[in-house]
Motif scaffolding. Structure first.
Motif, PDB file in Angstrom:
ATOM      1  N   THR A 135      37.969  -4.909 -35.230  1.00  0.00           N
ATOM      2  CA  THR A 135      36.603  -5.386 -35.509  1.00  0.00           C
ATOM      3  C   THR A 135      35.635  -4.221 -35.683  1.00  0.00           C
ATOM      4  OG1 THR A 135      36.049  -5.627 -33.166  1.00  0.00           O
ATOM      5  CG2 THR A 135      36.920  -7.573 -34.308  1.00  0.00           C
ATOM      6  N   ARG A 136      35.987  -3.055 -35.188  1.00  0.00           N
ATOM      7  CA  ARG A 136      35.105  -1.884 -35.347  1.00  0.00           C
ATOM      8  C   ARG A 136      35.030  -1.439 -36.800  1.00  0.00           C
ATOM      9  NH1 ARG A 136      36.381   0.334 -29.584  1.00  0.00           N
ATOM     10  NH2 ARG A 136      34.907  -0.955 -28.642  1.00  0.00           N
ATOM     11  N   LYS A 137      35.927  -1.936 -37.634  1.00  0.00           N
ATOM     12  CA  LYS A 137      35.924  -1.588 -39.052  1.00  0.00           C
ATOM     13  C   LYS A 137      34.941  -2.459 -39.840  1.00  0.00           C
ATOM     14  CE  LYS A 137      40.572   0.180 -38.839  1.00  0.00           C
ATOM     15  NZ  LYS A 137      41.964   0.058 -39.218  1.00  0.00           N
ATOM     16  N   LEU A 138      34.360  -3.457 -39.184  1.00  0.00           N
ATOM     17  CA  LEU A 138      33.378  -4.334 -39.831  1.00  0.00           C
ATOM     18  C   LEU A 138      32.017  -3.652 -39.873  1.00  0.00           C
ATOM     19  CD1 LEU A 138      34.251  -7.687 -38.012  1.00  0.00           C
ATOM     20  CD2 LEU A 138      34.818  -7.101 -40.367  1.00  0.00           C
ATOM     21  N   VAL A 139      31.169  -4.096 -40.783  1.00  0.00           N
ATOM     22  CA  VAL A 139      29.786  -3.603 -40.783  1.00  0.00           C
ATOM     23  C   VAL A 139      29.113  -4.110 -39.507  1.00  0.00           C
ATOM     24  CG1 VAL A 139      29.626  -3.432 -43.298  1.00  0.00           C
ATOM     25  CG2 VAL A 139      28.936  -5.535 -42.171  1.00  0.00           C
ATOM     26  N   PRO A 140      28.111  -3.403 -39.003  1.00  0.00           N
ATOM     27  CA  PRO A 140      27.518  -3.767 -37.708  1.00  0.00           C
ATOM     28  C   PRO A 140      27.034  -5.220 -37.608  1.00  0.00           C
ATOM     29  CG  PRO A 140      26.728  -1.616 -38.405  1.00  0.00           C
ATOM     30  CD  PRO A 140      27.546  -2.161 -39.530  1.00  0.00           C
ATOM     31  N   GLU A 141      26.452  -5.771 -38.676  1.00  0.00           N
ATOM     32  CA  GLU A 141      25.953  -7.149 -38.619  1.00  0.00           C
ATOM     33  C   GLU A 141      27.097  -8.140 -38.411  1.00  0.00           C
ATOM     34  OE1 GLU A 141      25.212  -5.139 -41.356  1.00  0.00           O
ATOM     35  OE2 GLU A 141      23.247  -4.502 -40.624  1.00  0.00           O
ATOM     36  N   ALA A 159      24.861 -18.003 -30.809  1.00  0.00           N
ATOM     37  CA  ALA A 159      24.808 -16.666 -31.410  1.00  0.00           C
ATOM     38  C   ALA A 159      23.581 -16.532 -32.300  1.00  0.00           C
ATOM     39  CB  ALA A 159      26.080 -16.387 -32.210  1.00  0.00           C
ATOM     40  N   ALA A 160      23.273 -17.572 -33.056  1.00  0.00           N
ATOM     41  CA  ALA A 160      22.084 -17.542 -33.917  1.00  0.00           C
ATOM     42  C   ALA A 160      20.826 -17.373 -33.074  1.00  0.00           C
ATOM     43  CB  ALA A 160      22.005 -18.818 -34.753  1.00  0.00           C
ATOM     44  N   GLU A 161      20.763 -18.080 -31.977  1.00  0.00           N
ATOM     45  CA  GLU A 161      19.611 -17.980 -31.080  1.00  0.00           C
ATOM     46  C   GLU A 161      19.536 -16.585 -30.446  1.00  0.00           C
ATOM     47  OE1 GLU A 161      18.332 -20.127 -26.985  1.00  0.00           O
ATOM     48  OE2 GLU A 161      19.000 -21.462 -28.605  1.00  0.00           O
ATOM     49  N   GLU A 162      20.676 -16.075 -29.995  1.00  0.00           N
ATOM     50  CA  GLU A 162      20.740 -14.756 -29.347  1.00  0.00           C
ATOM     51  C   GLU A 162      20.317 -13.647 -30.304  1.00  0.00           C
ATOM     52  OE1 GLU A 162      21.508 -11.858 -26.437  1.00  0.00           O
ATOM     53  OE2 GLU A 162      21.462 -14.022 -26.175  1.00  0.00           O
ATOM     54  N   LEU A 163      20.759 -13.755 -31.563  1.00  0.00           N
ATOM     55  CA  LEU A 163      20.457 -12.721 -32.558  1.00  0.00           C
ATOM     56  C   LEU A 163      19.153 -12.984 -33.307  1.00  0.00           C
ATOM     57  CD1 LEU A 163      24.064 -12.319 -34.021  1.00  0.00           C
ATOM     58  CD2 LEU A 163      22.880 -10.760 -32.455  1.00  0.00           C
ATOM     59  N   ASN A 164      18.540 -14.127 -33.018  1.00  0.00           N
ATOM     60  CA  ASN A 164      17.308 -14.530 -33.680  1.00  0.00           C
ATOM     61  C   ASN A 164      17.501 -14.571 -35.200  1.00  0.00           C
ATOM     62  OD1 ASN A 164      14.676 -15.448 -33.659  1.00  0.00           O
ATOM     63  ND2 ASN A 164      13.778 -13.393 -33.722  1.00  0.00           N
ATOM     64  N   LYS A 171      26.833 -18.181 -39.704  1.00  0.00           N
ATOM     65  CA  LYS A 171      28.058 -18.772 -40.248  1.00  0.00           C
ATOM     66  C   LYS A 171      28.599 -17.945 -41.407  1.00  0.00           C
ATOM     67  CE  LYS A 171      27.256 -23.545 -38.895  1.00  0.00           C
ATOM     68  NZ  LYS A 171      27.268 -24.937 -39.328  1.00  0.00           N
ATOM     69  N   THR A 172      27.718 -17.495 -42.285  1.00  0.00           N
ATOM     70  CA  THR A 172      28.146 -16.686 -43.436  1.00  0.00           C
ATOM     71  C   THR A 172      28.732 -15.363 -42.976  1.00  0.00           C
ATOM     72  OG1 THR A 172      26.469 -17.706 -44.848  1.00  0.00           O
ATOM     73  CG2 THR A 172      27.353 -15.581 -45.578  1.00  0.00           C
ATOM     74  N   ARG A 173      28.067 -14.704 -42.036  1.00  0.00           N
ATOM     75  CA  ARG A 173      28.582 -13.423 -41.532  1.00  0.00           C
ATOM     76  C   ARG A 173      29.937 -13.617 -40.839  1.00  0.00           C
ATOM     77  NH1 ARG A 173      23.170 -10.451 -39.020  1.00  0.00           N
ATOM     78  NH2 ARG A 173      22.114 -10.200 -41.033  1.00  0.00           N
TER      79      ARG A 173
END
Length: 186
Positions: A135-141, A159-164, A171-173
């Protein structure tokens, strides 16, 4: 050609058992059960596949055999062959029944909800199988979303609430990250 019949004749013990069953001797049914139930259960289970349903079919077969003993014709075959056919036919009827087809394709809502909410055992550590490194190979977002969803145990809404972020963005990410991870794992 031989004058021997193609159908084997019953043994003396089997003939006595048949007569006792026809006379409704309950101890004969116990003897019958001891002698044949394991084989009948095996035949039924190979067809039905479910142990609990196989037990039900065996019970139904035993009751049918008990009530149908008067129709058993010794000249047409051995007792075992007759009872296997009864058991096999009941097993086939069971899997053809609408109730069996529906229950084998679905599970109860309570069961599925409990399975979804069941936490992974404490001994399960995804990082031990190398997923954390991948997973470290993913972009940060994307990594941030995956970390919350899969390693943090968050729902997509949480997760949506936590990340605002909007739920659709999470879902897309997550979907994009999973596609990338699938390629990396291969």
């Amino acid at each position: 050609m031989s004058d021997q019949p193609l159908i084997s004749t019953p043994t003396a013990a089997e003939a006595v058992l048949v007569e006792r069953l026809r006379a409704r001797d309950q101890s004969a049914m116990t003897e019958f059960y001891d002698r044949y139930s394991a084989a009948l259960f095996g035949v039924i289970q190979r067809i039905v596949k479910d142990e609990e349903e196989s037990e039900d079919v065996l019970q139904e077969a035993l009751v049918k055999i008990w009530h149908s003993m008067a129709s058993y014709d010794t000249s047409r075959g051995r007792l075992f062959t007759w009872v296997v056919n009864i058991s096999r036919n009941l097993a086939i009827d069971k899997i053809r029944s609408r109730q069996h087809r529906v229950s084998s394709r679905t599970q109860g809502l309570d069961d599925s909800l409990a399975a979804q909410r069941q936490a992974a055992p404490d001994s399960f550590r995804p990082e031990h199988v190398g997923l954390l490194e991948i997973t470290r190979k993913l972009v940060p977002e994307q990594r941030q979303v995956i970390d919350l969803l899969y390693f943090g145990g968050f729902t997509q809404s949480e997760a949506a609430e936590e990340l605002n972020l909007p739920l659709g963005t999470v879902k897309t990410r997550a979907r994009t990250a999973l596609k990338i991870l699938a390629k990396l794992i291969r």
